[in-house]
Design an enzyme around this catalytic site. Structure first.
Site, mmCIF file in Angstrom:
data_model
loop_
_atom_site.group_PDB
_atom_site.id
_atom_site.type_symbol
_atom_site.label_atom_id
_atom_site.label_comp_id
_atom_site.label_asym_id
_atom_site.label_seq_id
_atom_site.Cartn_x
_atom_site.Cartn_y
_atom_site.Cartn_z
ATOM 1 N N ASP A 1 0.869 -1.180 0.000
ATOM 2 C CA ASP A 1 0.000 0.000 0.000
ATOM 3 C C ASP A 1 0.907 1.231 0.000
ATOM 4 O OD1 ASP A 1 -2.306 1.634 0.252
ATOM 5 O OD2 ASP A 1 -1.985 1.757 2.412
ATOM 6 N N GLU B 1 -1.411 -1.335 -4.859
ATOM 7 C CA GLU B 1 -2.628 -0.561 -5.100
ATOM 8 C C GLU B 1 -2.362 0.535 -6.126
ATOM 9 O OE1 GLU B 1 -6.141 1.081 -2.319
ATOM 10 O OE2 GLU B 1 -4.231 2.074 -1.986
ATOM 11 N N ASP C 1 -2.282 1.166 7.297
ATOM 12 C CA ASP C 1 -1.479 0.916 6.098
ATOM 13 C C ASP C 1 -1.143 -0.569 5.956
ATOM 14 O OD1 ASP C 1 -0.636 3.941 5.418
ATOM 15 O OD2 ASP C 1 -0.508 3.594 7.572
#
Length: 207
Positions: free
Chosen positions: A11, A71, A143
């Protein structure tokens, strides 16, 4: 029986980049580890990116994943914030690519859809489902939870990429961009078939 695959979810973030490792074998998911890589906000951008590059590199070397999922950038009204996120995401893509690992990308709404059943799920819902699907998962920051959700998403959609694998000259695997579409969910539930199978398997174990 299918072979286990170690999946590293990333992420990206300039201040904190979350990472999460899982092992997928068929519909079974096993938690491996998770955490964050940070950069010093007082440093110039170039040095912050170096910190992320080196930090992600240490994680890749330590956990030795088979595949990596990242992502995609979420574009918002704050152009400066989007640009900074893009810098961090570049590090998340580059490090595993240099290691010869296949890299896949997933849109935020697909990650939410796969893990929580809705493309508009809130972070608290994502974290709850990550804990449900990975009962042994331990994370203190969002996160890291998001990174695990990214890894779970790839585990659900990786078969869609199987025929798209390619190799660079010299035997190095090429980094691929996975623009996977969400699978058909259970009627009225919104879960992908793979996600539903995992949830049902988890419920069966608890029962």
């Amino acid at each position: 029986m299918t072979s286990p695959v170690r999946i590293l979810g990333i992420d990206p973030g300039l201040r904190r980049t979350g990472w999460g490792l899982i092992t997928a074998q068929g519909t079974k998911l096993t938690y491996g580890d998770c955490g964050v890589v940070t950069s010093d906000g007082e440093l110039p951008l170039a040095l912050r990116l170096r910190e992320l590059f080196e930090g992600i590199g240490r994680i890749v070397e330590a956990v030795r994943p088979d595949e990596v999922a990242v992502e995609e950038t979420f574009v918002n009204k704050d152009a400066q914030a989007t640009l900074k996120l893009g810098h961090a995401r570049a590090m998340a893509l580059l490090v595993p690519a240099l290691a010869g690992l296949p890299v896949f990308e997933y849109a935020p709404n697909l990650i939410k859809k796969t893990v929580a059943g809705s493309g508009h799920a809130e972070k608290v819902q994502i974290q709850a489902m990550v804990r449900f699907l990975l009962p042994k998962a331990e994370f203190r920051v969002a996160d890291a939870a998001d990174a695990l959700a990214i890894a779970i998403t790839h585990a659900s959609h990786r078969d869609a990429h199987a025929l798209r694998q390619a190799h660079l000259p010299g035997g190095k695997r090429r980094s691929l961009t996975g623009q996977a579409a969400a699978g058909q969910g259970l009627a009225g539930k919104g879960f992908s078939a793979a996600a539903a199978a995992r949830i049902e398997a988890a419920l069966a174990k608890q029962g």
